[in-house]
Every structure is written in C-alpha cells, then in structure tokens.
Design a protein around this motif. Structure first.
Motif, PDB file in Angstrom:
ATOM      1  N   ILE A  12     104.127  88.018  78.458  1.00 27.80           N
ATOM      2  CA  ILE A  12     105.356  87.748  77.706  1.00 27.80           C
ATOM      3  C   ILE A  12     105.694  86.256  77.763  1.00 27.80           C
ATOM      4  O   ILE A  12     106.084  85.651  76.755  1.00 27.80           O
ATOM      5  CB  ILE A  12     106.513  88.625  78.223  1.00 27.80           C
ATOM      6  N   PHE A  13     105.519  85.640  78.924  1.00 24.99           N
ATOM      7  CA  PHE A  13     105.769  84.203  79.079  1.00 24.99           C
ATOM      8  C   PHE A  13     104.835  83.378  78.189  1.00 24.99           C
ATOM      9  O   PHE A  13     105.244  82.329  77.660  1.00 24.99           O
ATOM     10  CB  PHE A  13     105.591  83.795  80.557  1.00 24.99           C
ATOM     11  N   LEU A  14     103.594  83.820  78.013  1.00 27.87           N
ATOM     12  CA  LEU A  14     102.623  83.065  77.217  1.00 27.87           C
ATOM     13  C   LEU A  14     102.904  83.110  75.715  1.00 27.87           C
ATOM     14  O   LEU A  14     102.392  82.278  74.964  1.00 27.87           O
ATOM     15  CB  LEU A  14     101.204  83.575  77.496  1.00 27.87           C
ATOM     16  N   VAL A  15     103.722  84.055  75.267  1.00 30.35           N
ATOM     17  CA  VAL A  15     103.995  84.194  73.830  1.00 30.35           C
ATOM     18  C   VAL A  15     104.605  82.921  73.235  1.00 30.35           C
ATOM     19  O   VAL A  15     104.067  82.378  72.264  1.00 30.35           O
ATOM     20  CB  VAL A  15     104.862  85.440  73.553  1.00 30.35           C
ATOM     21  N   PRO A  16     105.731  82.405  73.767  1.00 31.81           N
ATOM     22  CA  PRO A  16     106.271  81.175  73.161  1.00 31.81           C
ATOM     23  C   PRO A  16     105.342  79.976  73.346  1.00 31.81           C
ATOM     24  O   PRO A  16     105.302  79.092  72.481  1.00 31.81           O
ATOM     25  CB  PRO A  16     107.612  80.968  73.868  1.00 31.81           C
ATOM     26  N   VAL A  17     104.599  79.943  74.428  1.00 36.23           N
ATOM     27  CA  VAL A  17     103.638  78.857  74.639  1.00 36.23           C
ATOM     28  C   VAL A  17     102.584  78.886  73.529  1.00 36.23           C
ATOM     29  O   VAL A  17     102.228  77.848  72.957  1.00 36.23           O
ATOM     30  CB  VAL A  17     102.976  78.961  76.039  1.00 36.23           C
ATOM     31  N   LEU A  18     102.093  80.088  73.222  1.00 38.72           N
ATOM     32  CA  LEU A  18     101.108  80.245  72.151  1.00 38.72           C
ATOM     33  C   LEU A  18     101.661  79.752  70.818  1.00 38.72           C
ATOM     34  O   LEU A  18     100.990  79.001  70.095  1.00 38.72           O
ATOM     35  CB  LEU A  18     100.690  81.720  72.029  1.00 38.72           C
ATOM     36  N   VAL A  19     102.884  80.139  70.497  1.00 39.28           N
ATOM     37  CA  VAL A  19     103.487  79.736  69.225  1.00 39.28           C
ATOM     38  C   VAL A  19     103.615  78.217  69.148  1.00 39.28           C
ATOM     39  O   VAL A  19     103.249  77.605  68.136  1.00 39.28           O
ATOM     40  CB  VAL A  19     104.862  80.416  69.023  1.00 39.28           C
ATOM     41  N   ILE A  38      94.766  80.191  75.137  1.00 39.56           N
ATOM     42  CA  ILE A  38      96.017  80.816  75.588  1.00 39.56           C
ATOM     43  C   ILE A  38      96.056  82.273  75.150  1.00 39.56           C
ATOM     44  O   ILE A  38      96.396  83.167  75.933  1.00 39.56           O
ATOM     45  CB  ILE A  38      97.244  80.041  75.071  1.00 39.56           C
ATOM     46  N   PHE A  39      95.670  82.518  73.898  1.00 34.17           N
ATOM     47  CA  PHE A  39      95.636  83.894  73.412  1.00 34.17           C
ATOM     48  C   PHE A  39      94.637  84.713  74.235  1.00 34.17           C
ATOM     49  O   PHE A  39      94.923  85.850  74.615  1.00 34.17           O
ATOM     50  CB  PHE A  39      95.271  83.934  71.917  1.00 34.17           C
ATOM     51  N   GLY A  40      93.487  84.121  74.552  1.00 33.81           N
ATOM     52  CA  GLY A  40      92.472  84.812  75.360  1.00 33.81           C
ATOM     53  C   GLY A  40      92.986  85.169  76.747  1.00 33.81           C
ATOM     54  O   GLY A  40      92.751  86.280  77.238  1.00 33.81           O
ATOM     55  N   VAL A  41      93.697  84.254  77.390  1.00 30.94           N
ATOM     56  CA  VAL A  41      94.266  84.527  78.713  1.00 30.94           C
ATOM     57  C   VAL A  41      95.292  85.664  78.614  1.00 30.94           C
ATOM     58  O   VAL A  41      95.322  86.579  79.446  1.00 30.94           O
ATOM     59  CB  VAL A  41      94.910  83.261  79.324  1.00 30.94           C
ATOM     60  N   LEU A  74     102.976  89.536  71.597  1.00 31.28           N
ATOM     61  CA  LEU A  74     101.817  88.639  71.534  1.00 31.28           C
ATOM     62  C   LEU A  74     101.174  88.656  70.149  1.00 31.28           C
ATOM     63  O   LEU A  74     100.950  87.601  69.549  1.00 31.28           O
ATOM     64  CB  LEU A  74     100.785  89.032  72.595  1.00 31.28           C
ATOM     65  N   THR A  75     100.885  89.842  69.641  1.00 28.79           N
ATOM     66  CA  THR A  75     100.218  89.912  68.338  1.00 28.79           C
ATOM     67  C   THR A  75     101.151  89.456  67.221  1.00 28.79           C
ATOM     68  O   THR A  75     100.714  88.779  66.288  1.00 28.79           O
ATOM     69  CB  THR A  75      99.663  91.325  68.064  1.00 28.79           C
ATOM     70  N   ALA A  76     102.439  89.796  67.309  1.00 26.90           N
ATOM     71  CA  ALA A  76     103.395  89.347  66.288  1.00 26.90           C
ATOM     72  C   ALA A  76     103.479  87.827  66.264  1.00 26.90           C
ATOM     73  O   ALA A  76     103.467  87.213  65.187  1.00 26.90           O
ATOM     74  CB  ALA A  76     104.773  89.955  66.534  1.00 26.90           C
ATOM     75  N   ALA A 129      91.384  95.954  67.306  1.00 23.49           N
ATOM     76  CA  ALA A 129      91.106  95.358  65.995  1.00 23.49           C
ATOM     77  C   ALA A 129      91.994  94.137  65.759  1.00 23.49           C
ATOM     78  O   ALA A 129      91.527  93.116  65.214  1.00 23.49           O
ATOM     79  CB  ALA A 129      91.314  96.398  64.893  1.00 23.49           C
ATOM     80  N   GLN A 130      93.252  94.200  66.173  1.00 16.80           N
ATOM     81  CA  GLN A 130      94.146  93.048  66.017  1.00 16.80           C
ATOM     82  C   GLN A 130      93.652  91.854  66.816  1.00 16.80           C
ATOM     83  O   GLN A 130      93.655  90.726  66.319  1.00 16.80           O
ATOM     84  CB  GLN A 130      95.568  93.407  66.458  1.00 16.80           C
ATOM     85  N   VAL A 131      93.236  92.095  68.043  1.00 18.34           N
ATOM     86  CA  VAL A 131      92.754  91.007  68.891  1.00 18.34           C
ATOM     87  C   VAL A 131      91.521  90.353  68.271  1.00 18.34           C
ATOM     88  O   VAL A 131      91.423  89.125  68.188  1.00 18.34           O
ATOM     89  CB  VAL A 131      92.469  91.517  70.330  1.00 18.34           C
ATOM     90  N   VAL A 132      90.580  91.177  67.815  1.00 16.90           N
ATOM     91  CA  VAL A 132      89.361  90.639  67.190  1.00 16.90           C
ATOM     92  C   VAL A 132      89.737  89.846  65.939  1.00 16.90           C
ATOM     93  O   VAL A 132      89.234  88.734  65.719  1.00 16.90           O
ATOM     94  CB  VAL A 132      88.370  91.780  66.862  1.00 16.90           C
TER      95      VAL A 132
END
Length: 189
Positions: A12-19, A38-41, A74-76, A129-132
């Motif tokens: 959850i913490f990585l979500v804003p970092v990813l954006v 970041i998405f991979g982690v 994360l996916t959103a 499928a979303q991750v891929v």
C-alpha cells in the motif's frame, strides 16, 4: 501486526511512490525502469504475504480484507498512470476499475454480514493477467516489439475482468443473499 500484514502495508505504501515515479520520471528510460522495479517489488510483496500467511498459519481477517484492497490500489494506480502516459485506453481502464469497485463493495457488504467472500480462481487469474499486462505495457515504451503482445494481454485482462466480476456477483447473490437459481425461476407450467 504480523509479517504478512506488514508486507501488505508495504505494498500500500508503494502505491503513491509508483504513481509519482511513473508520472514524473517515466520520460527517461531510467525513470521508467525504476517504475517497473517498484511495481515488481510491490507484486513480490503480494506473493510473499500470501506465502508467509499460509506457511506460518498467520491468515487473519485483516489480511483477508486488506490484501485484495492493496492489490486493487496497486493495479488501479498503475493503470491510471498508464492512461496519463498514453499507454492504455481510458475506457478499458474504466471497465477494470468499475469491476474492482463493484467487487470491493460486494465483499464489504458480505463482510458486514459476517461472510467472507474469498478470491476465486478467476479473480486470481485476473490479477495475474493484470500484472503481466502492466509489465508488458510499461516495457513496450522502451521496447516497441512488446506493444502488440501488451495489447493482446490487455484485452485478455478486460475479458477476464468481466467474467470474474460476474462470478463474484453470482457468489454474492448465492452466499450472501441466499438466492438460488431454482428459487428465482419459480414454478414451471
């Protein structure tokens, strides 16, 4: 707080970092690869929290409710960032997000009635499928030959998303509302 729930919290913490990374640094290849990392982690934390929860017998109600929420966030975040980056059509993302919100609402209503609706096989397949698709779509910018395969996988995501959404509605209807198909059809003449 246990290790699986801490891993979910990290996701959850990585979500804003990813954006932030995708929307401010993705113009350069280094920034895009940082976003992919970041998405991979974050995806790795999804696998590890489930693994440790089962292995250590630390499956909790909080984890059962937070884990799918963390996945959806994360996916959103990734899909919405990719709309802004011009990598994904917005209408496809709206179908995906609409399903996610609807299923989250159904699960919350069920949880309010003391019923936990766990992830289905279709739901897990949708997540894979979303991750891929997200990995392929992000990497299609620096590697253009990945563009067509990424679009094919994105279509698979949309189709599996719709199918799994229908599956959750049927399960909610059956498990929470207690309505069977036979009961709804009534007597036949």
């Amino acid at each position: 707080m246990n290790l699986p729930n801490a891993l979910t919290g990290l996701r959850i913490f990585l979500v804003p970092v990813l954006v932030v990374v995708l929307l401010t640094r993705s113009r350069s290849e280094g920034g895009l690869f940082l976003g992919v990392a970041i998405f991979g982690v974050a995806v790795l934390t999804d696998y590890l929290d489930g693994y440790f929860a089962r292995r250590r017998n630390q499956v909790t109600r909080v984890g059962i409710l937070l884990d799918p929420l963390a996945d959806k966030l994360l996916t959103a975040a990734a899909f919405l960032s990719m709309v802004e980056m011009g990598l994904v059509p917005a209408w496809m993302v709206m179908i995906i997000l609409g399903r996610e919100l609807a299923v989250t609402g159904l699960r919350n209503v069920a949880a309010g009635r003391g019923i936990l609706i766990g992830a289905s096989t279709l739901g897990k397949g949708k997540m894979v499928a979303q991750v891929v698709a997200i990995f392929l779509l992000l990497l299609s910018r620096p590697f253009p030959p990945l563009h067509l395969p990424s679009l094919v996988v994105l279509w698979v995501v949309v189709l599996v998303t719709v199918a799994s959404g229908i599956d959750y509605f049927v399960r909610f209807w059956r498990d929470v509302l207690g309505v069977s198909t036979a009961a709804r059809s009534g007597p036949r003449s």
